[in-house]
Design an enzyme around this catalytic site. Structure first.
Site, short mmCIF file in Angstrom:
data_model
loop_
_atom_site.label_atom_id
_atom_site.label_comp_id
_atom_site.label_asym_id
_atom_site.label_seq_id
_atom_site.Cartn_x
_atom_site.Cartn_y
_atom_site.Cartn_z
N LYS A 75 29.64 43.57 42.00
CA LYS A 75 29.42 43.13 40.62
C LYS A 75 27.91 43.03 40.29
O LYS A 75 27.06 43.02 41.19
CB LYS A 75 30.10 41.79 40.39
CG LYS A 75 31.63 41.87 40.49
CD LYS A 75 32.27 40.57 40.01
CE LYS A 75 33.78 40.62 40.14
NZ LYS A 75 34.44 39.41 39.57
N TYR A 106 40.12 45.75 33.61
CA TYR A 106 40.61 44.37 33.76
C TYR A 106 41.79 44.08 32.82
O TYR A 106 42.01 42.92 32.48
CB TYR A 106 39.47 43.40 33.46
CG TYR A 106 38.57 43.08 34.65
CD1 TYR A 106 39.10 42.71 35.88
CD2 TYR A 106 37.19 43.09 34.52
CE1 TYR A 106 38.29 42.38 36.95
CE2 TYR A 106 36.36 42.77 35.60
CZ TYR A 106 36.92 42.41 36.81
OH TYR A 106 36.12 42.06 37.88
N PHE A 146 39.54 33.72 29.81
CA PHE A 146 38.23 34.14 30.32
C PHE A 146 37.97 35.63 30.17
O PHE A 146 36.96 36.13 30.66
CB PHE A 146 38.08 33.72 31.79
CG PHE A 146 39.15 34.25 32.72
CD1 PHE A 146 39.07 35.52 33.27
CD2 PHE A 146 40.25 33.46 33.05
CE1 PHE A 146 40.06 36.00 34.12
CE2 PHE A 146 41.24 33.93 33.92
CZ PHE A 146 41.14 35.22 34.45
N ARG A 154 40.56 41.89 51.16
CA ARG A 154 40.58 40.65 50.38
C ARG A 154 40.34 39.41 51.26
O ARG A 154 39.73 38.44 50.82
CB ARG A 154 41.88 40.53 49.57
CG ARG A 154 41.80 41.41 48.32
CD ARG A 154 43.06 41.39 47.53
NE ARG A 154 43.33 40.13 46.88
CZ ARG A 154 42.83 39.75 45.70
NH1 ARG A 154 41.98 40.53 45.05
NH2 ARG A 154 43.17 38.61 45.16
N THR A 159 38.47 33.33 45.08
CA THR A 159 37.87 33.74 43.80
C THR A 159 36.70 32.84 43.41
O THR A 159 35.66 33.33 42.93
CB THR A 159 38.95 33.71 42.69
OG1 THR A 159 40.05 34.52 43.11
CG2 THR A 159 38.40 34.23 41.38
N ARG A 214 32.20 36.16 49.52
CA ARG A 214 31.92 35.16 48.47
C ARG A 214 31.46 33.84 49.08
O ARG A 214 30.64 33.13 48.49
CB ARG A 214 33.16 34.95 47.60
CG ARG A 214 33.43 36.14 46.67
CD ARG A 214 34.77 35.97 45.99
NE ARG A 214 35.07 37.03 45.04
CZ ARG A 214 36.31 37.35 44.68
NH1 ARG A 214 37.34 36.70 45.21
NH2 ARG A 214 36.52 38.31 43.81
N ASN A 222 31.07 36.22 40.90
CA ASN A 222 31.52 36.00 42.29
C ASN A 222 31.30 37.23 43.17
O ASN A 222 32.02 37.44 44.14
CB ASN A 222 32.96 35.49 42.33
CG ASN A 222 33.94 36.49 41.75
OD1 ASN A 222 33.55 37.54 41.27
ND2 ASN A 222 35.22 36.17 41.79
N HIS A 240 34.59 42.44 43.39
CA HIS A 240 36.01 42.55 43.03
C HIS A 240 36.69 43.40 44.09
O HIS A 240 36.10 44.35 44.59
CB HIS A 240 36.18 43.20 41.66
CG HIS A 240 37.60 43.54 41.35
ND1 HIS A 240 38.49 42.62 40.83
CD2 HIS A 240 38.31 44.68 41.53
CE1 HIS A 240 39.67 43.19 40.70
NE2 HIS A 240 39.59 44.45 41.10
N GLU A 295 43.03 50.74 38.95
CA GLU A 295 41.60 50.41 38.86
C GLU A 295 40.74 51.61 39.27
O GLU A 295 39.66 51.81 38.71
CB GLU A 295 41.31 49.21 39.76
CG GLU A 295 41.92 47.92 39.21
CD GLU A 295 41.88 46.76 40.19
OE1 GLU A 295 42.44 45.69 39.85
OE2 GLU A 295 41.30 46.90 41.29
P1 CMP Z 1 37.95 39.35 40.16
O1 CMP Z 1 38.43 39.46 41.55
O2 CMP Z 1 36.98 40.38 39.68
O3 CMP Z 1 39.22 39.38 39.17
C1 CMP Z 1 39.17 38.79 37.88
C2 CMP Z 1 37.95 37.97 37.67
O4 CMP Z 1 38.00 37.06 36.60
C3 CMP Z 1 37.69 37.10 38.87
O5 CMP Z 1 37.29 37.91 39.96
C4 CMP Z 1 36.63 36.15 38.32
O6 CMP Z 1 35.33 36.67 38.48
C5 CMP Z 1 36.93 36.14 36.82
N1 CMP Z 1 37.28 34.82 36.28
C6 CMP Z 1 36.61 34.17 35.35
N2 CMP Z 1 37.21 33.01 35.04
C7 CMP Z 1 38.30 32.92 35.80
C8 CMP Z 1 39.33 31.94 35.96
N3 CMP Z 1 39.35 30.82 35.24
N4 CMP Z 1 40.30 32.20 36.86
C9 CMP Z 1 40.30 33.35 37.58
N5 CMP Z 1 39.34 34.31 37.46
C10 CMP Z 1 38.36 34.09 36.60
#
Ligand code: CMP
Length: 145
Positions: free
Chosen positions: A19, A59, A67, A95, A101, A112, A122, A125, A136
């Site tokens: 990211k 996404y 969000f 993962r 996350t 992370r 974070n 992805h 994706e």
């Molecule tokens: P990612 O694995 O890229 O998948 C979706 C992304 O949404 C997640 O990582 C976070 O960076 C982002 N995100 C932002 N807010 C939230 C939330 N409240 N819950 C989960 N994911 C979130």
């Protein structure tokens, strides 16, 4: 049969996206290097700055989440690096290496846990299933329009 008599699964592919927060901090080599060191093969790798439409498609599973806007703004805010990795049980193993996350909850030793800043920022992805990987991968490498 492989070691200890367990069935050997065929290599599987998965996608990671480094990211913008991690690209800005110069962490592409550190992150991709962890997967290489673990034995994953790099099948495809590309740096790009995603368009808004591309990010919304990438996404789309989160389209109805509160969000979503913040997520799309962040992922389009600078260059990202997409990498297709191949290896045993790739989606699940990658993962586990990525971690939780919320960066502050992610275990030390995960990407992370060691490098993540926050929730939206974070660091990385990773596709959560083969269905997500297929969708994706297309959105990342072959965007519509
Ligand atoms: P990612 O694995 O890229 O998948 C979706 C992304 O949404 C997640 O990582 C976070 O960076 C982002 N995100 C932002 N807010 C939230 C939330 N409240 N819950 C989960 N994911 C979130």
């Amino acid at each position: 049969m492989g070691e200890k008599g367990q069935a050997v699964s065929a290599p599987e592919e998965t996608l990671i996206v480094v990211k913008p927060d991690a690209v800005k901090r110069g962490l592409v080599g550190e992150i991709v290097g962890r997967f290489e060191a673990k034995g994953f093969a790099i099948k495809r790798m590309q740096m790009t700055t995603m368009s808004r439409a591309q990010a919304e498609d990438f996404y789309s599973v989160h389209r109805d989440k509160p969000f979503f806007g913040e997520l799309v703004s962040f992922i389009t805010s600078g260059p990202v690096v997409g990498v297709v990795l191949s290896g045993r049980d790739a989606a699940a193993t990658v993962r586990r290496m990525v971690g939780a996350t919320k960066s502050w909850e992610a275990s030390p030793g995960t990407i992370r846990g060691d490098l993540g800043l926050g929730l939206t920022d974070n660091t990385i992805h990773a596709s959560d299933s083969q269905d997500s990987f297929q969708k994706e991968q297309r959105a990342f490498f072959n965007p519509a329009g």
